[in-house]
Design an enzyme around this catalytic site. Sequence first.
Site, mmCIF file in Angstrom:
data_model
loop_
_atom_site.group_PDB
_atom_site.id
_atom_site.type_symbol
_atom_site.label_atom_id
_atom_site.label_comp_id
_atom_site.label_asym_id
_atom_site.label_seq_id
_atom_site.Cartn_x
_atom_site.Cartn_y
_atom_site.Cartn_z
ATOM 1 N N LYS A 181 -23.859 -89.382 -26.591
ATOM 2 C CA LYS A 181 -23.619 -90.890 -27.009
ATOM 3 C C LYS A 181 -22.688 -91.629 -26.204
ATOM 4 O O LYS A 181 -23.007 -92.831 -25.721
ATOM 5 C CB LYS A 181 -23.823 -90.871 -28.483
ATOM 6 C CG LYS A 181 -24.482 -90.214 -29.311
ATOM 7 C CD LYS A 181 -24.269 -90.242 -30.698
ATOM 8 C CE LYS A 181 -23.087 -89.827 -31.130
ATOM 9 N NZ LYS A 181 -23.148 -88.317 -31.189
ATOM 10 N N ARG A 239 -23.642 -92.789 -40.028
ATOM 11 C CA ARG A 239 -23.912 -91.339 -40.315
ATOM 12 C C ARG A 239 -24.032 -90.929 -41.395
ATOM 13 O O ARG A 239 -24.416 -89.960 -41.684
ATOM 14 C CB ARG A 239 -22.459 -90.697 -39.551
ATOM 15 C CG ARG A 239 -22.229 -90.103 -38.321
ATOM 16 C CD ARG A 239 -20.768 -89.942 -38.182
ATOM 17 N NE ARG A 239 -20.632 -88.518 -37.340
ATOM 18 C CZ ARG A 239 -20.299 -88.813 -36.107
ATOM 19 N NH1 ARG A 239 -20.032 -89.916 -35.614
ATOM 20 N NH2 ARG A 239 -20.092 -87.628 -35.490
ATOM 21 N N ARG A 296 -16.337 -79.192 -22.681
ATOM 22 C CA ARG A 296 -15.385 -80.296 -22.948
ATOM 23 C C ARG A 296 -14.078 -79.837 -23.412
ATOM 24 O O ARG A 296 -12.760 -80.431 -23.177
ATOM 25 C CB ARG A 296 -15.835 -81.495 -23.553
ATOM 26 C CG ARG A 296 -15.091 -82.718 -23.550
ATOM 27 C CD ARG A 296 -15.613 -83.933 -24.504
ATOM 28 N NE ARG A 296 -15.924 -83.637 -25.876
ATOM 29 C CZ ARG A 296 -16.411 -84.310 -26.494
ATOM 30 N NH1 ARG A 296 -17.085 -85.519 -26.203
ATOM 31 N NH2 ARG A 296 -16.796 -84.044 -27.810
ATOM 32 N N ARG A 344 -20.089 -79.319 -37.346
ATOM 33 C CA ARG A 344 -20.123 -80.668 -36.953
ATOM 34 C C ARG A 344 -21.606 -80.935 -36.994
ATOM 35 O O ARG A 344 -22.256 -81.764 -37.467
ATOM 36 C CB ARG A 344 -19.355 -81.195 -35.767
ATOM 37 C CG ARG A 344 -18.010 -81.270 -35.901
ATOM 38 C CD ARG A 344 -17.536 -81.163 -34.471
ATOM 39 N NE ARG A 344 -17.809 -82.124 -33.557
ATOM 40 C CZ ARG A 344 -17.545 -82.186 -32.185
ATOM 41 N NH1 ARG A 344 -16.697 -81.347 -31.741
ATOM 42 N NH2 ARG A 344 -17.578 -83.518 -31.662
#
Length: 190
Positions: free
Chosen positions: A14, A89, A128, A146
């Site tokens: 995103k 969300r 990352r 998550r």
Amino acid sequence: MLNLVLFGPPGAGKGTQAEFLIENFDLIHLSTGDLLRSEIAAQTELGIQAKSFMDKGELVPDEVVIKMIESKLAANKTAKGFIFDGFPRTVAQAKALDSLLDNNATPVSAMMCLEVEKAELINRLLNRGKTSGRPDDANEAVIENRINIYNVKTMPLINYYEGKGKYRPIKGMGTIEEIALRLKSAVENL
Ligand code: AP5
Ligand code: MG
């Protein structure tokens, strides 16, 4: 006005793709994750509270993120449009966004949903995590949490936007450039 919800699980791309969209379509990028991380860096009261949720991969309470978006919309009244990244969300957040935007008579144009396989999401985030310093990228258990929270609390928004004729699935596997082209043409075809 072009108001895009850029949607997808953690690691879907995103934030990466928002950079291309803001350039191509002259939009303002509103990422609730980035806004919350700035609050943490500035050690505000809001940031200190949010951090305890974020580090575990849990969602920050709806009212906190809704207020942040409300104040950013108020501060950018002359914008050509927005990219909402990581927001909404939950269904409560989506309803709040609808009413905030209706106040300006500029509804959500579309929800672009980046579809990426779970193994690829985990790879991207662990990768990352080696350099980002983000506690929620640092271990696989938090990343799994998550993704689970996305599946339970956030996925229902697909039905929500599909019901309004605004759901646009986009294949989120492949190179960053390939996905950027797919998104650009999907937006041009709205
Ligand atoms: P947030 O910051 O929104 O994180 P997220 O959605 O969990 O996931 P990311 O931002 O990590 O992924 P992304 O889809 O942006 O992918 P990116 O482009 O970075 O939220 C963090 C936390 O804040 C939440 O857990 C929650 O606690 C809280 N929060 C935020 N918003 C909230 C809300 N509305 N309500 C409640 N709580 C909220 O890419 C990921 C990596 O992959 C990068 O390294 C990138 O370089 C790489 N990459 C991207 N595309 C590709 C590609 N095509 N191929 C290979 N690598 C790629
Ligand atoms: Mg992001």
